[in-house]
Motif scaffolding. Structure first.
Motif, PDB file in Angstrom:
ATOM      1  N   SER A 175      13.119  -7.468  -0.038  1.00  0.00           N
ATOM      2  CA  SER A 175      12.537  -6.134  -0.031  1.00  0.00           C
ATOM      3  C   SER A 175      12.480  -5.545  -1.436  1.00  0.00           C
ATOM      4  CB  SER A 175      13.261  -5.233   0.969  1.00  0.00           C
ATOM      5  OG  SER A 175      14.281  -4.541   0.364  1.00  0.00           O
ATOM      6  N   ILE A 176      13.431  -5.928  -2.309  1.00  0.00           N
ATOM      7  CA  ILE A 176      13.356  -5.429  -3.685  1.00  0.00           C
ATOM      8  C   ILE A 176      12.188  -6.075  -4.422  1.00  0.00           C
ATOM      9  CG2 ILE A 176      14.535  -5.476  -5.934  1.00  0.00           C
ATOM     10  CD1 ILE A 176      16.958  -4.497  -4.653  1.00  0.00           C
ATOM     11  N   LEU A 177      11.981  -7.349  -4.178  1.00  0.00           N
ATOM     12  CA  LEU A 177      10.839  -8.020  -4.804  1.00  0.00           C
ATOM     13  C   LEU A 177       9.535  -7.350  -4.380  1.00  0.00           C
ATOM     14  CD1 LEU A 177      10.215 -10.462  -6.644  1.00  0.00           C
ATOM     15  CD2 LEU A 177       9.742 -11.765  -4.581  1.00  0.00           C
ATOM     16  N   LEU A 178       9.448  -7.046  -3.096  1.00  0.00           N
ATOM     17  CA  LEU A 178       8.239  -6.407  -2.591  1.00  0.00           C
ATOM     18  C   LEU A 178       8.035  -5.042  -3.244  1.00  0.00           C
ATOM     19  CD1 LEU A 178       6.048  -7.043  -0.500  1.00  0.00           C
ATOM     20  CD2 LEU A 178       7.304  -5.674   1.132  1.00  0.00           C
ATOM     21  N   THR A 179       9.121  -4.260  -3.359  1.00  0.00           N
ATOM     22  CA  THR A 179       8.967  -2.950  -3.980  1.00  0.00           C
ATOM     23  C   THR A 179       8.653  -3.075  -5.466  1.00  0.00           C
ATOM     24  OG1 THR A 179      11.359  -2.882  -3.935  1.00  0.00           O
ATOM     25  CG2 THR A 179      10.239  -1.409  -2.458  1.00  0.00           C
ATOM     26  N   LEU A 180       9.202  -4.120  -6.114  1.00  0.00           N
ATOM     27  CA  LEU A 180       8.894  -4.288  -7.538  1.00  0.00           C
ATOM     28  C   LEU A 180       7.413  -4.585  -7.730  1.00  0.00           C
ATOM     29  CD1 LEU A 180      11.878  -6.245  -9.152  1.00  0.00           C
ATOM     30  CD2 LEU A 180      11.147  -3.908  -9.570  1.00  0.00           C
ATOM     31  N   ILE A 181       6.862  -5.442  -6.870  1.00  0.00           N
ATOM     32  CA  ILE A 181       5.423  -5.735  -6.971  1.00  0.00           C
ATOM     33  C   ILE A 181       4.639  -4.452  -6.717  1.00  0.00           C
ATOM     34  CG2 ILE A 181       3.514  -7.048  -5.997  1.00  0.00           C
ATOM     35  CD1 ILE A 181       5.571  -9.240  -5.283  1.00  0.00           C
ATOM     36  N   GLY A 182       5.056  -3.720  -5.661  1.00  0.00           N
ATOM     37  CA  GLY A 182       4.414  -2.433  -5.381  1.00  0.00           C
ATOM     38  C   GLY A 182       4.552  -1.489  -6.560  1.00  0.00           C
ATOM     39  N   GLY A 183       5.713  -1.560  -7.229  1.00  0.00           N
ATOM     40  CA  GLY A 183       5.956  -0.705  -8.388  1.00  0.00           C
ATOM     41  C   GLY A 183       5.004  -1.010  -9.529  1.00  0.00           C
ATOM     42  N   PHE A 223       0.838  -1.190   0.000  1.00  0.00           N
ATOM     43  CA  PHE A 223       0.000   0.000   0.000  1.00  0.00           C
ATOM     44  C   PHE A 223       0.878   1.246   0.000  1.00  0.00           C
ATOM     45  CE2 PHE A 223      -2.690   3.190   2.043  1.00  0.00           C
ATOM     46  CZ  PHE A 223      -3.845   3.053   1.288  1.00  0.00           C
ATOM     47  N   GLY A 224       1.826   1.276   0.942  1.00  0.00           N
ATOM     48  CA  GLY A 224       2.721   2.439   1.054  1.00  0.00           C
ATOM     49  C   GLY A 224       3.515   2.666  -0.216  1.00  0.00           C
ATOM     50  N   ILE A 225       4.096   1.576  -0.738  1.00  0.00           N
ATOM     51  CA  ILE A 225       4.945   1.720  -1.924  1.00  0.00           C
ATOM     52  C   ILE A 225       4.122   2.169  -3.115  1.00  0.00           C
ATOM     53  CG2 ILE A 225       6.437   0.503  -3.542  1.00  0.00           C
ATOM     54  CD1 ILE A 225       6.858  -1.559  -1.216  1.00  0.00           C
ATOM     55  N   SER A 226       2.978   1.496  -3.329  1.00  0.00           N
ATOM     56  CA  SER A 226       2.260   1.776  -4.569  1.00  0.00           C
ATOM     57  C   SER A 226       1.638   3.176  -4.557  1.00  0.00           C
ATOM     58  CB  SER A 226       1.217   0.692  -4.871  1.00  0.00           C
ATOM     59  OG  SER A 226       0.428   0.468  -3.745  1.00  0.00           O
ATOM     60  N   ILE A 227       1.149   3.619  -3.393  1.00  0.00           N
ATOM     61  CA  ILE A 227       0.570   4.962  -3.350  1.00  0.00           C
ATOM     62  C   ILE A 227       1.653   6.020  -3.582  1.00  0.00           C
ATOM     63  CG2 ILE A 227      -0.580   6.670  -1.876  1.00  0.00           C
ATOM     64  CD1 ILE A 227      -2.432   4.466  -2.851  1.00  0.00           C
ATOM     65  N   THR A 228       2.790   5.846  -2.913  1.00  0.00           N
ATOM     66  CA  THR A 228       3.891   6.801  -3.101  1.00  0.00           C
ATOM     67  C   THR A 228       4.310   6.859  -4.566  1.00  0.00           C
ATOM     68  OG1 THR A 228       4.681   6.162  -0.923  1.00  0.00           O
ATOM     69  CG2 THR A 228       6.191   7.419  -2.297  1.00  0.00           C
ATOM     70  N   LEU A 229       4.479   5.679  -5.143  1.00  0.00           N
ATOM     71  CA  LEU A 229       4.920   5.651  -6.530  1.00  0.00           C
ATOM     72  C   LEU A 229       3.879   6.223  -7.465  1.00  0.00           C
ATOM     73  CD1 LEU A 229       6.864   2.356  -6.814  1.00  0.00           C
ATOM     74  CD2 LEU A 229       7.652   4.651  -7.328  1.00  0.00           C
ATOM     75  N   THR A 230       2.611   5.944  -7.173  1.00  0.00           N
ATOM     76  CA  THR A 230       1.551   6.461  -8.030  1.00  0.00           C
ATOM     77  C   THR A 230       1.615   7.980  -8.063  1.00  0.00           C
ATOM     78  OG1 THR A 230       0.164   4.585  -7.509  1.00  0.00           O
ATOM     79  CG2 THR A 230      -0.927   6.507  -8.404  1.00  0.00           C
TER      80      THR A 230
END
Lengths: 221, 416
Positions: free
Chosen positions: B341-349, B25-32
């Protein structure tokens, strides 16, 4: 095959030096089943950790196959831990996020072995402890005794030279504890496994070949 | 080994759904938010409409005039007279177009009132900008110089005034003047403010000639050169002219002129770090501030993720202890947790990118920015990927480092 030479271990806490072990000399022969007994806090676990190369002695040295450990740096020690030693813990220490089979193959991950071979070896180890049917379960779906069997499968999967068991039956009821003990006995008799087991239970200790007693950080005879 | 890291990571995500959800949630909203902002910025700095040859043009649309003591200062768009007296003398540009700012104009057609933007230009305007005509043609030098009442309109205007019928040859009337439509162009996105309008007519059709005497006013000049580097020389030439031989005829006896033929970035930066009596654009500072804002914006979710990841150490201390007792090295554990953690951020990305595409499409459909046409392109994708990886590393490396260095004995006890 495992020698402790003049081992001492002290901890520095809040300016007070606590001596956990002093002047321990111990020799474990290949194929022995040794139990370690003593009251709580006498240094049994520290002794086991030093045998397992997890902890560094303050003085003295540990020799594996007549080779003294000179450095506890990662590059010198990880290979020895991986190939020579198999740990069994009182509270099992299975990784709950991984399936039974993935827990068992864990030591092999740190060797150069293909995934297929790892799975085959892990399955064989599970069969040995009688849990082949639980391969794809998660640890939390198993009883305490079954979890300890998985932990034993993990300890033997890499065919280490010595198994170190820290109160393996301590968290189990007497029936399950007996089963685990039988499993260790059969590994000892049928596979000539070398086992060092810390225990509080006099009955369990009697079933081993030799008992070492620790009191206040020293061996008593 | 590597595939095992990924499988383990995947298991961890699935087994810790709440943790995974909060993180994603945090990653995807920030990136969006960052992706939407950078897409809009991309559309602004790299236009795809008539201003797509952005590197070949410089727009002069700001002028500050003052007297020697700086006691009397005017700041506005340029007056026609100022352009003719000064900018027309520039040697470097191949072409110079003069055009007015847009004006909202009421147009009555078949009993309905439409409010449309009207821009007054010269014929050079059609050469320096790259309009795409769907019908007809732009007005010629001859039509411009003889002040003919001709008009180019955009598709929206055609639709609003004539429906599906062709507009060519028909008339459009406003301000008591009647213009013959000779061309229809694609709608221009509002981010292309120099080209933007609904209707374009020759400024020689103005009813009065008063504008020709104004030093300050509402006019812009567009400098064009086929070689972008010469445009920078044109800017230097212009500033040199302003400093040394500017021609100013103002009743207030203003003597100093500050302006510049800036790029879009320079103009924007000048707007933000406005210094009245200077030619500086401070774009370095502008870029630094923007990067600073982006980092600041990313800081909060990063700290949050670091916090989440650190508290995960507690939970997974025994796992680290076990792995170490079975021979895992600090380096291997570090890799494992970084991969996680990179995998998680990539999915969030990926979620963030999909969400951004959805939001950008919604912005286009909603008309908040008129005629906006944003497109995701390779540039945005690279920016997004870069942000994701920075994010993953920032939030993952420190906890991973801390986790991997745990002493196995204390880790097995479940503590530090």
């Amino acid at each position: 095959m495992l020698k402790l030479n003049n081992i001492s271990k002290s901890f520095q806490t809040d300016r007070i030096e606590t001596i956990a072990l002093s002047n321990i000399n111990l020799h474990i022969e290949k194929g022995e089943f040794v139990s370690v007994m003593g009251p709580s806090g006498c240094g049994k676990s520290t002794l086991l950790n030093i045998m397992g190369l997890l902890d560094q002695p303050s003085e003295g040295n540990v020799a594996v196959d007549d080779k003294a450990i000179e450095s506890y740096q990662d590059k010198h020690i990880t290979g020895l831990r991986n190939e020579k030693i198999g740990f069994i813990f009182q509270s099992f220490h299975l990784i709950h996020d991984l399936r039974v089979i993935d827990n068992v193959e864990l030591p092999l991950l740190y060797r150069n072995i293909s995934a297929k071979e790892r799975k085959a070896l892990a399955a064989a180890a599970l069969e040995k402890v009688g849990l082949k049917a639980r391969t794809h379960h998660y640890p939390t779906q198993l009883s305490g005794g079954q979890q300890q069997r998985v932990a034993i499968a993990r300890a033997i999967v890499g065919k280490p030279e010595i198994l170190l068991a820290d109160e393996p039956t301590g968290n189990l009821d007497s029936h399950m504890g007996d089963e685990i003990m039988k499993l260790l006995e059969s590994l000892h008799q049928e596979e000539q496994a070398t086992i060092v087991m810390v225990t509080h239970d006099e009955e369990m200790a009697k079933r081993t070949g030799r008992t070492i007693r620790v009191f206040d950080g020293q061996l008593v005879h | 080994m590597f595939s095992n890291y990924i499988i383990t990571a995947w298991n961890v995500f699935l087994r810790r759904k709440f943790f995974t959800f909060i993180n994603l949630f945090g990653i995807s909203i920030t990136l969006t938010v960052l992706m939407v902002v950078s897409t809009i910025a991309d559309g602004y700095f790299y236009p795809t409409g008539p201003e797509k040859n952005i590197d070949n043009i410089r727009v002069i649309n700001r002028l500050v005039l003052t007297n020697d003591e700086h006691s009397h200062t005017n700041s506005s768009r340029l007056g026609y007279k100022f352009i003719k007296d000064n900018i027309s003398r520039l040697q470097a540009p191949e072409l110079i177009s003069i055009n007015s700012g847009t004006q909202m104009t009421a147009i009555f057609n078949q009993g309905r009132k439409s409010k449309l933007l009207v821009k007054k230009t010269d014929n050079v305007f059609w050469q320096v900008l790259d309009f795409s005509f769907v019908d007809g043609r732009p007005f010629t030098q001859n039509e411009f110089e003889s002040g003919q009442f001709v008009a180019v309109i955009n598709q929206r205007t055609q639709k609003e005034l004539f429906g599906e019928e062709s507009a060519i040859g028909k008339n459009v009337s406003f301000d008591n003047q009647n213009f013959n439509i000779i061309g229809v162009v694609d709608n221009v996105s509002a981010v292309e403010e120099t080209a933007l309008s609904d209707i374009w007519v020759p400024y020689t059709t103005n009813a009065t000639s008063g504008y020709q005497q104004e030093t300050m006013g509402r006019w812009d000049a567009i400098l064009y050169h086929s070689d972008p580097e010469i445009l920078e020389q044109a800017n230097q030439e212009y500033i040199h002219m302003l400093k040394n031989d500017v021609i100013l005829e103002t009743p207030e006896k203003l003597t100093e002129a500050y302006s510049g033929a800036y790029t879009k970035l320079e103009s924007l930066s000048r707007e933000m770090f406005y210094e009245e009596y200077s030619y500086d654009t401070h774009e370095q500072m502008f870029i630094s501030v923007m990067i600073g804002l982006v980092l600041l914006f990313m800081l909060l979710p990063s700290i949050n993720m670091i916090n989440l990841n650190v508290s995960r150490i507690m939970e997974r201390a025994s796992e680290i202890g076990v792995r170490k007792s079975f021979g895992a090295s600090t380096k291997q554990l570090l890799m494992q947790f970084i991969v996680e953690s990179i995998l998680l951020t990539l999915i969030g990305g990926v979620i963030g990118i999909l969400l951004s595409i959805f939001i950008i499409n919604s912005i286009e459909a909603s008309g908040i920015i008129p005629y906006a046409m944003f497109s995701f392109n390779f540039r945005i994708f690279v920016v997004g990927l870069f942000l994701v990886l920075i994010f993953g590393l920032v939030s993952g490396v420190y906890p991973a480092y801390k986790m991997s260095r745990l002493n196995p004995v204390t880790a097995l006890k479940g503590g530090f």
